[in-house]
Design a protein around this motif. Sequence first.
Motif, PDB file in Angstrom:
ATOM      1  N   LYS A   9       7.071 -27.801  17.904  1.00 59.24           N
ATOM      2  CA  LYS A   9       7.330 -27.923  19.338  1.00 59.24           C
ATOM      3  C   LYS A   9       8.712 -27.382  19.675  1.00 59.24           C
ATOM      4  O   LYS A   9       9.571 -27.342  18.805  1.00 59.24           O
ATOM      5  N   GLY A  10       8.897 -27.034  20.914  1.00 62.43           N
ATOM      6  CA  GLY A  10      10.190 -26.493  21.322  1.00 62.43           C
ATOM      7  C   GLY A  10      11.248 -27.573  21.426  1.00 62.43           C
ATOM      8  O   GLY A  10      10.950 -28.761  21.457  1.00 62.43           O
ATOM      9  N   GLY A  11      12.496 -27.137  21.457  1.00 65.46           N
ATOM     10  CA  GLY A  11      13.575 -28.073  21.725  1.00 65.46           C
ATOM     11  C   GLY A  11      14.016 -28.894  20.539  1.00 65.46           C
ATOM     12  O   GLY A  11      14.842 -29.787  20.661  1.00 65.46           O
ATOM     13  N   PRO A 163       7.646 -21.854  19.593  1.00 65.00           N
ATOM     14  CA  PRO A 163       7.245 -23.239  19.356  1.00 65.00           C
ATOM     15  C   PRO A 163       5.720 -23.364  19.270  1.00 65.00           C
ATOM     16  O   PRO A 163       5.004 -22.451  19.676  1.00 65.00           O
ATOM     17  N   GLY A 164       5.265 -24.478  18.766  1.00 68.20           N
ATOM     18  CA  GLY A 164       3.838 -24.737  18.727  1.00 68.20           C
ATOM     19  C   GLY A 164       3.184 -24.260  17.456  1.00 68.20           C
ATOM     20  O   GLY A 164       3.857 -24.047  16.437  1.00 68.20           O
TER      21      GLY A 164
END
Lengths: 276, 284
Positions: A9-11, A163-164
Amino acid sequence: MKIAVLSGKGGTGKTTVSTNLAKIMNWNYVDCDVEEPNGFIFLKPKVIKTEEVKIPVPKIDEEKCINCNKCVAACQFNALAGTKTDIILFEKLCHGCGACTLVCPVNAITEEGRTIGKIDIGEAEAIKCMRGILDIGEPMAPPIIKRLKELVDDSPTIIDCSPGSSCSVVSAIDGVDVAVLVTEATPFGLHDLKIAVELVRQMNIPFGIIVNRADEEHDLITRYCEEEKINLLGKIPYDKKAAVLYSKGKLLVEDKEYNDRFKEIGEKILEVKACS
Amino acid sequence: MQLVIISGKGGTGKTTVAASFAYLSDKSIKVDCDVDASNLHIILGGEDIEKRSYIGAKLAHIDMNKCIKCGECEKVCRFDAIADFKIDSLKCEGCGACKIVCPKGAISLEDEITGETILTQTQRGLLSRAEMVIGAEGSGKLVTQVRKNAMAHKKEDEWVIMDGTPGIGCAVMASITGCDAALIVVEPTQSGINDFERVYSLTKHFNIKAFACINKYDINEEMSIEIEKICQREGIELLGKIPFDPCVKMAANELKPIVSYEKSKAAKEIINIWNKFKNKYEEE
């Protein structure tokens, strides 16, 4: 040797980890997060070359077209539609697979390039940097990632992924030697991390984990790594100093403490490769 | 009223805001458009009441009894998905070019399950979400399906609150098309501004009314002022500035929406933002 940095995931700090590792290890850096490439903000390379990325889309010669609609039937992406008089192309749906040209009985279809984004190539001192940028409104990132990967040479390279765990990430990590999974020590971090772990296992890529914004009290990631026998490459502590450096677009390795941490992490990553 | 909460990139606090809105609005159906790694159900809790396989793509399949190993399929495949007469399911886009050129009719296209759509009954209403098969194609199509499921169950007076997808690619486009408003969550960092500008261009491209809020505005007040200037210049209404609050991390660890913590200063501001937004649209 190529190291991919991904995150589920991002961040989570993927770009932080990849840019700082590139700097400390003196490796080339490739930003494959083409939807939001941010690595150049931190490494600040001087861009020396830019190239457009195009995908082939059909061009139908109306003179030759006999309106048989075979191309429309062949297209799996609904990018072609037949009307009574001609064939209409919805270019953003086209994957550039060329199936339509294969079925046309009168050779009425040729292909032409359509720009969907660009690639910047630059240098930050000794580090060669590349990034892909997807044009706003374009849906398909993988062709840009694929082109970026073609441009990567044999020198040691860090690949910053999107991301992902979708097709973009698969394109980015295809063929890398080691994957570094960045996560946060929260239940969400763990949830998303498990998805990334499943992906790299499925693709048979040796990997290790870095905990970002680490928090000793809630270290559910360390427990997970122990249970799953996964290499824990290191922890980056949660610290306002890091947040401030990041917000200004600065690298963490400018700070002595982080510099040491990233050096250690870099060495551990090389061990993962050696032991795989 | 369909509201989508987006951020350009993950980790800016999009789900913190979306989960809070979902929690605050009892007359709404909730949608988690982040099909790659959905998180809203972790905070909202509840029980899954329906699960359905989703066929989102096709995949080539070679019948080895018919294959004569001529290699035509490998030559024509532009996605490098065929090697040694085997299909790499992670790379195959299901375009069927291989099927067209196979002289023996050994290749077929088969439906591929690319995810599962789920309806979850939470205490604050229904949540529509999905889990995508890892590495699958076409997350945008799955997002569209998740939204359709929500619309099929939505009552007339209900709003739709959507936690959008990160990025600006196909899945985000599927999240924002047809929405009435988008709330962009921005963090005051150099990369945050970059992402904000890109995702704002996307809302402009699709003609969607954009609002903004700054998360953790006080970690870099200079950058926050920068963002306020962008909002002024572009005519984006800034609904609020959420302060940095350690309570947010605690809430995440306890798997609760931040707005359920009465004393949290971040929660207070999120409630303000929600009320401002709600008043604006309830008047209409």
